[in-house]
Design a protein around this motif. Sequence first.
Motif, PDB file in Angstrom:
ATOM      1  N   ARG A  80     -20.814 -15.697 -15.530  1.00  9.99           N
ATOM      2  CA  ARG A  80     -20.534 -16.497 -16.823  1.00  9.99           C
ATOM      3  C   ARG A  80     -21.406 -17.742 -16.901  1.00  9.99           C
ATOM      4  O   ARG A  80     -22.164 -18.257 -17.797  1.00  9.99           O
ATOM      5  CB  ARG A  80     -19.186 -16.638 -17.091  1.00  9.99           C
ATOM      6  CG  ARG A  80     -18.599 -15.247 -17.456  1.00  9.99           C
ATOM      7  CD  ARG A  80     -17.028 -15.524 -18.110  1.00  9.99           C
ATOM      8  NE  ARG A  80     -17.190 -16.420 -19.043  1.00  9.99           N
ATOM      9  CZ  ARG A  80     -15.940 -16.812 -19.918  1.00  9.99           C
ATOM     10  NH1 ARG A  80     -14.710 -16.400 -19.261  1.00  9.99           N
ATOM     11  NH2 ARG A  80     -16.035 -17.265 -20.958  1.00  9.99           N
ATOM     12  N   ALA A  98     -20.019  -8.977 -17.891  1.00  8.31           N
ATOM     13  CA  ALA A  98     -19.270  -8.184 -16.818  1.00  8.31           C
ATOM     14  C   ALA A  98     -20.055  -6.973 -16.652  1.00  8.31           C
ATOM     15  O   ALA A  98     -19.954  -6.488 -15.284  1.00  8.31           O
ATOM     16  CB  ALA A  98     -17.986  -7.481 -17.339  1.00  8.31           C
ATOM     17  N   ARG A 128     -13.676 -10.358  -7.949  1.00  4.83           N
ATOM     18  CA  ARG A 128     -13.872 -10.226  -9.050  1.00  4.83           C
ATOM     19  C   ARG A 128     -14.088 -11.415 -10.115  1.00  4.83           C
ATOM     20  O   ARG A 128     -14.804 -11.382 -10.740  1.00  4.83           O
ATOM     21  CB  ARG A 128     -13.020  -9.071  -9.800  1.00  4.83           C
ATOM     22  CG  ARG A 128     -13.380  -7.623  -9.284  1.00  4.83           C
ATOM     23  CD  ARG A 128     -12.607  -6.757 -10.089  1.00  4.83           C
ATOM     24  NE  ARG A 128     -11.187  -6.697 -10.350  1.00  4.83           N
ATOM     25  CZ  ARG A 128     -10.293  -6.238  -9.532  1.00  4.83           C
ATOM     26  NH1 ARG A 128     -10.755  -5.360  -8.568  1.00  4.83           N
ATOM     27  NH2 ARG A 128      -8.935  -6.495  -9.836  1.00  4.83           N
ATOM     28  N   THR A 129     -12.975 -12.258  -9.897  1.00  2.51           N
ATOM     29  CA  THR A 129     -12.798 -13.545 -10.712  1.00  2.51           C
ATOM     30  C   THR A 129     -13.860 -14.212 -10.220  1.00  2.51           C
ATOM     31  O   THR A 129     -14.531 -14.941 -11.142  1.00  2.51           O
ATOM     32  CB  THR A 129     -11.539 -14.155 -10.343  1.00  2.51           C
ATOM     33  OG1 THR A 129     -10.390 -13.053 -10.666  1.00  2.51           O
ATOM     34  CG2 THR A 129     -11.273 -15.584 -10.981  1.00  2.51           C
ATOM     35  N   SER A 148     -21.159  -6.069 -12.809  1.00  2.00           N
ATOM     36  CA  SER A 148     -20.953  -4.837 -11.925  1.00  2.00           C
ATOM     37  C   SER A 148     -22.067  -4.031 -11.586  1.00  2.00           C
ATOM     38  O   SER A 148     -22.276  -3.357 -10.611  1.00  2.00           O
ATOM     39  CB  SER A 148     -20.211  -3.819 -13.019  1.00  2.00           C
ATOM     40  OG  SER A 148     -20.940  -3.474 -14.218  1.00  2.00           O
ATOM     41  N   ASP A 194     -18.577 -11.302 -23.098  1.00  2.00           N
ATOM     42  CA  ASP A 194     -18.025 -11.017 -21.856  1.00  2.00           C
ATOM     43  C   ASP A 194     -18.271  -9.773 -21.206  1.00  2.00           C
ATOM     44  O   ASP A 194     -18.281  -9.547 -19.952  1.00  2.00           O
ATOM     45  CB  ASP A 194     -16.405 -11.471 -21.842  1.00  2.00           C
ATOM     46  CG  ASP A 194     -16.098 -12.943 -21.950  1.00  2.00           C
ATOM     47  OD1 ASP A 194     -16.932 -13.919 -21.608  1.00  2.00           O
ATOM     48  OD2 ASP A 194     -14.993 -13.084 -22.196  1.00  2.00           O
ATOM     49  N   LEU A 195     -18.501  -8.801 -22.189  1.00  2.73           N
ATOM     50  CA  LEU A 195     -18.641  -7.557 -21.850  1.00  2.73           C
ATOM     51  C   LEU A 195     -20.135  -7.327 -21.180  1.00  2.73           C
ATOM     52  O   LEU A 195     -20.131  -6.677 -20.293  1.00  2.73           O
ATOM     53  CB  LEU A 195     -18.422  -6.441 -22.949  1.00  2.73           C
ATOM     54  CG  LEU A 195     -18.597  -4.983 -22.939  1.00  2.73           C
ATOM     55  CD1 LEU A 195     -18.074  -4.469 -21.659  1.00  2.73           C
ATOM     56  CD2 LEU A 195     -18.443  -4.069 -24.144  1.00  2.73           C
ATOM     57  N   PHE A 204     -17.378 -12.812 -11.510  1.00  2.00           N
ATOM     58  CA  PHE A 204     -17.497 -12.846 -12.993  1.00  2.00           C
ATOM     59  C   PHE A 204     -17.763 -14.304 -13.435  1.00  2.00           C
ATOM     60  O   PHE A 204     -18.669 -14.636 -14.311  1.00  2.00           O
ATOM     61  CB  PHE A 204     -16.469 -12.268 -13.672  1.00  2.00           C
ATOM     62  CG  PHE A 204     -16.442 -12.127 -15.125  1.00  2.00           C
ATOM     63  CD1 PHE A 204     -17.349 -11.387 -15.455  1.00  2.00           C
ATOM     64  CD2 PHE A 204     -15.587 -12.863 -15.941  1.00  2.00           C
ATOM     65  CE1 PHE A 204     -17.387 -11.385 -17.047  1.00  2.00           C
ATOM     66  CE2 PHE A 204     -15.738 -12.853 -17.290  1.00  2.00           C
ATOM     67  CZ  PHE A 204     -16.520 -12.135 -17.729  1.00  2.00           C
TER      68      PHE A 204
END
Length: 204
Positions: free
Chosen positions: A137, A154, A129-130, A158, A150-151, A133
């Motif tokens: 970014r 994300a 995930r890190t 996803s 960020d949302l 993501f």
Amino acid sequence: MSTRSRGRPRVDSARPETRTAILTAAREIFAERGFERTTMRAIASRAGVDAALIHHYFGTKDTLTVEALRPDIDPAAVFRGLTVDTPGLGTVFVTRVLTVWENDVPQRERGTALLRIAVTHDPVAERMRTFFFGLARHVLGDMAADDDRDLRIALIASHILGILMMRYVLRLPEIADADIATLAGRVGPVIEQYLTGPPGSPVE
């Protein structure tokens, strides 16, 4: 007379090739044995290094797994030319992601293996995930609206991971058998909404 186990010649720990040798050995053994049956000792033996070097370079098996299996792509090359003003930005973005996975078989196999492991192994999932993501970014940060950036990113990560999982791991027929243009055309507007649309607004 000293003896040496079969396999690759011993690798000098000070040489830059050491890290690459470990990653190559890890990919080979993960492919042969799967995650659970792969040991650091076996990787070290295959790479021709002391097992302590794996801990030196990667720390844990979980970290090594992500480093070895994450797709090795150049985001700048894959997404070159994309800006917030690109017509059909979301559709173009999804097309390029799926094209890489579809056409680059070695990278797809590595990414698919990582997804399978992450489903059942939380420490690997956390590191994956890190990574994803952070990649999202890097690629989309300048194109996403300032509010809840960020949302937004994300949600995009996803959504894309969900498509990759359904297409290449779970093989849901409706997703696995669809052509890239169809998937990109359906998902692209949603990605654009995530990037720049007002929060809570419907997809047009």
